[in-house]
Design an enzyme around this catalytic site. Structure first.
Site, PDB file in Angstrom:
ATOM      1  N   HIS A  28     -21.351  -8.389   1.888  1.00  0.00           N
ATOM      2  CA  HIS A  28     -22.448  -9.243   1.557  1.00  0.00           C
ATOM      3  C   HIS A  28     -22.136  -9.438  -0.153  1.00  0.00           C
ATOM      4  O   HIS A  28     -20.994  -8.614  -0.687  1.00  0.00           O
ATOM      5  CB  HIS A  28     -23.736  -8.579   1.594  1.00  0.00           C
ATOM      6  CG  HIS A  28     -23.929  -7.193   0.777  1.00  0.00           C
ATOM      7  ND1 HIS A  28     -23.283  -6.158   0.987  1.00  0.00           N
ATOM      8  CD2 HIS A  28     -24.939  -6.952   0.060  1.00  0.00           C
ATOM      9  CE1 HIS A  28     -23.827  -5.113   0.392  1.00  0.00           C
ATOM     10  NE2 HIS A  28     -24.881  -5.588  -0.343  1.00  0.00           N
TER      11      HIS A  28
ATOM     12  N   HIS B 131     -23.578  -8.880  -2.978  1.00  0.00           N
ATOM     13  CA  HIS B 131     -24.080  -8.004  -4.102  1.00  0.00           C
ATOM     14  C   HIS B 131     -22.632  -7.371  -5.135  1.00  0.00           C
ATOM     15  O   HIS B 131     -21.736  -7.228  -4.189  1.00  0.00           O
ATOM     16  CB  HIS B 131     -24.916  -6.895  -3.808  1.00  0.00           C
ATOM     17  CG  HIS B 131     -26.323  -7.161  -3.300  1.00  0.00           C
ATOM     18  ND1 HIS B 131     -27.121  -6.448  -2.587  1.00  0.00           N
ATOM     19  CD2 HIS B 131     -27.152  -8.220  -3.872  1.00  0.00           C
ATOM     20  CE1 HIS B 131     -28.218  -6.982  -2.423  1.00  0.00           C
ATOM     21  NE2 HIS B 131     -28.356  -8.351  -3.391  1.00  0.00           N
TER      22      HIS B 131
ATOM     23  N   ASP C 290     -21.880  -4.954  -6.298  1.00  0.00           N
ATOM     24  CA  ASP C 290     -21.294  -3.403  -5.810  1.00  0.00           C
ATOM     25  C   ASP C 290     -20.437  -3.510  -4.653  1.00  0.00           C
ATOM     26  O   ASP C 290     -19.686  -2.469  -3.973  1.00  0.00           O
ATOM     27  CB  ASP C 290     -22.114  -2.236  -5.911  1.00  0.00           C
ATOM     28  CG  ASP C 290     -23.373  -2.591  -5.016  1.00  0.00           C
ATOM     29  OD1 ASP C 290     -23.452  -3.722  -4.404  1.00  0.00           O
ATOM     30  OD2 ASP C 290     -23.877  -1.331  -4.447  1.00  0.00           O
TER      31      ASP C 290
ATOM     32  N   HIS D 254     -30.362  -6.678   5.407  1.00  0.00           N
ATOM     33  CA  HIS D 254     -30.393  -6.181   3.906  1.00  0.00           C
ATOM     34  C   HIS D 254     -31.179  -7.070   3.010  1.00  0.00           C
ATOM     35  O   HIS D 254     -31.653  -8.260   3.374  1.00  0.00           O
ATOM     36  CB  HIS D 254     -28.922  -5.655   3.555  1.00  0.00           C
ATOM     37  CG  HIS D 254     -29.023  -5.334   1.969  1.00  0.00           C
ATOM     38  ND1 HIS D 254     -29.681  -4.156   1.743  1.00  0.00           N
ATOM     39  CD2 HIS D 254     -28.106  -5.361   0.921  1.00  0.00           C
ATOM     40  CE1 HIS D 254     -29.353  -4.007   0.517  1.00  0.00           C
ATOM     41  NE2 HIS D 254     -28.324  -4.603  -0.046  1.00  0.00           N
TER      42      HIS D 254
ATOM     43  N   HIS E  62     -22.311   5.261   0.539  1.00  0.00           N
ATOM     44  CA  HIS E  62     -23.249   4.297  -0.141  1.00  0.00           C
ATOM     45  C   HIS E  62     -24.248   5.338  -0.769  1.00  0.00           C
ATOM     46  O   HIS E  62     -25.626   4.812  -0.710  1.00  0.00           O
ATOM     47  CB  HIS E  62     -23.570   3.126   0.709  1.00  0.00           C
ATOM     48  CG  HIS E  62     -24.249   2.147  -0.266  1.00  0.00           C
ATOM     49  ND1 HIS E  62     -25.529   1.810  -0.817  1.00  0.00           N
ATOM     50  CD2 HIS E  62     -23.519   0.924  -0.861  1.00  0.00           C
ATOM     51  CE1 HIS E  62     -25.518   0.977  -1.406  1.00  0.00           C
ATOM     52  NE2 HIS E  62     -24.195   0.378  -1.581  1.00  0.00           N
TER      53      HIS E  62
END
Lengths: 301, 301
Positions: free
Chosen positions: B60, B62, B64, B140, B268
């Site tokens: 995805h 994001h 990070d 998410h 994570h």
């Protein structure tokens, strides 16, 4: 004036070398200059508080000067920033950062203000009562600016002994610091010069990276205290410097000499060389006061 | 099957922890899964050749999980890559990378191929004679996929002693490996099973990060050999997990149990916890075979 070099090597981040990023502390401002990948980790390593940085200046949009910025801006949000953050850089920087934040549905919840640059002439882009910042147009493969940071002349310093001798009330101190003369109760005038000292001479820092060797640059950085000039190559690779629009250590030193600067700081080294000491040796044949930037190195000027 | 965890911590890169990135070596393929800032430095640190990676899977957008990708793609160009590089990820990834490369006027000189994902159903997105890769739709805050990597069943292994006993010519070995029986010169047939062994059982790896706890996920990763499932929080912060669409160690273990996987790997982690051992302790109350990912850790499965 205090400089922390977070990274000063060309091209790509490596295990032991970082791409370009610097923190300049100048007259109570803390500014970030360029933001290669890894910048936020280096800021943490050097215990520089993210919240102290309110202004970021990006020279150009090559990855080794810019790819750490999206993450740094995102991290500021996670840290709960609410103050304005100002980003100065080439046109396109706003679109890039905006798109990345939009794709992650993670827009900042602090004001993020872009100041996009397009001019090929020097511009005054920031000014307050402490410092001014102007662009230094550079000649690289993409639109690039260096930045000239100048301290403003501060207020005059009280000569405490003289002030007490004349029995001057504290109410007049601010006038004195602003350069006014004082009229005593008996009507006589004491010139300001008897009661104050000159403020410290304002300092200046010119950041010039990336750029080809450009004779005309000397005029733009005339007599600055510190010139950071890229030296990607040594003279033996001058042909590569010309081809890739970078400079050699010798050329950087020539700019420093022609501009009559106090100190030259070299950086943006290609990792092809065994030791960066070679850059200092080469530059010193042209200009006497050469310092070498290196990752994690700090300078007080 | 060999896994190298380059980074497995949530949110932001720090001096001692990296955001998500993994290298999976599976049946002669080397794939990169997610690419947080700092990934290319970690690849160098672990001496993984960039040129071996031909496929990148991004879960995805994001930061990070993604902000290391522009730099990695740029560095591939500087290293002189000429092979195709395939990037799989959410729609928008092509626009983002393309814009960043365009702004730097530094397009790759190798073929860079994007495979953008939009489906909320499982899709087969890559297949050759060695492996297959399917998406695992996750829930998410933004559009997210996990990835299921499966080895293909290999050829049968020769039983050398049996083959020599029957005096079978090398010309027939390929037929044997493909499962064919052999007719001898005297007309008698030797069944393949007498001359070969079963090939190794194909292995499978499911990468699931980031995601809220989702009961239905167990069906999608049923009986995989290894499930990597995010566990950003512990059960004590289950309310934060629900709010931020992340999972707890206990929830990850519940998925592993329901899916009857062989091994659960946790990662994570939020950096709020003093020790990641807490994650293993919590998950082990639900599912027995729990391993902890950590930056730089490698696993052979």
């Amino acid at each position: 004036m205090h400089l922390t070099v977070l990274g000063c090597y060309a091209a790509t981040p490596r295990t032991l070398t970082n791409p370009t990023s610097q923190v300049l502390e100048i007259n109570n401002h803390v500014v970030l200059i360029d933001c290669g990948e890894g910048t936020q980790v280096e800021l943490r390593r050097h215990k520089i508080k993210f919240s102290r940085i309110n202004h970021i200046f990006i020279s150009h949009l090559h990855g080794d000067h810019f790819f750490g910025l999206p993450g740094f801006i995102s991290t500021m949000r996670l840290l709960g920033r609410d103050k304005e953050l100002h980003v100065y850089g080439p046109k396109g920087i706003k679109e890039a950062i905006t798109l990345l934040l939009k794709l992650g549905d993670s827009w900042t919840n602090y004001p993020l203000l872009f100041h996009e640059l397009t001019s090929k002439e020097t511009e005054l882009i920031f000014e307050d009562d402490k410092i001014s910042v102007s662009t230094i147009p550079l000649d690289h493969r993409v639109y690039t600016n260096g930045y000239l940071f100048k301290e403003k002349l501060g207020k005059r310093k009280l000569n405490v002994a003289a002030v007490e001798k004349y029995g001057i009330d504290k109410a007049y101190y601010n006038n004195l610091k602003n350069g006014r003369d004082i009229t005593l109760d008996n009507g006589s005038i004491v010139p300001n010069k008897e009661l104050t000292y000159d403020p410290p001479k304002p300092k200046s820092y010119a950041f010039c990276s990336d750029t080809i060797y450009d004779e005309s640059l000397a005029d733009k950085v005339k007599e600055v205290d510190v010139l950071y000039h890229e030296s990607t190559f040594l003279d033996s690779e001058a042909h590569l410097a010309a081809k890739t629009k970078h400079a050699t250590a010798k050329q950087a030193a020539q700019v420093a000499k022609d501009a009559n600067v106090k100190t030259l700081v070299l950086g943006h080294y290609s990792t092809r060389y065994k030791s960066i000491v070679l850059f200092k040796e080469e530059a010193s044949t042209v200009f006497p006061n050469v310092l070498l930037a290196d990752d994690g190195k700090t300078f007080d000027f």
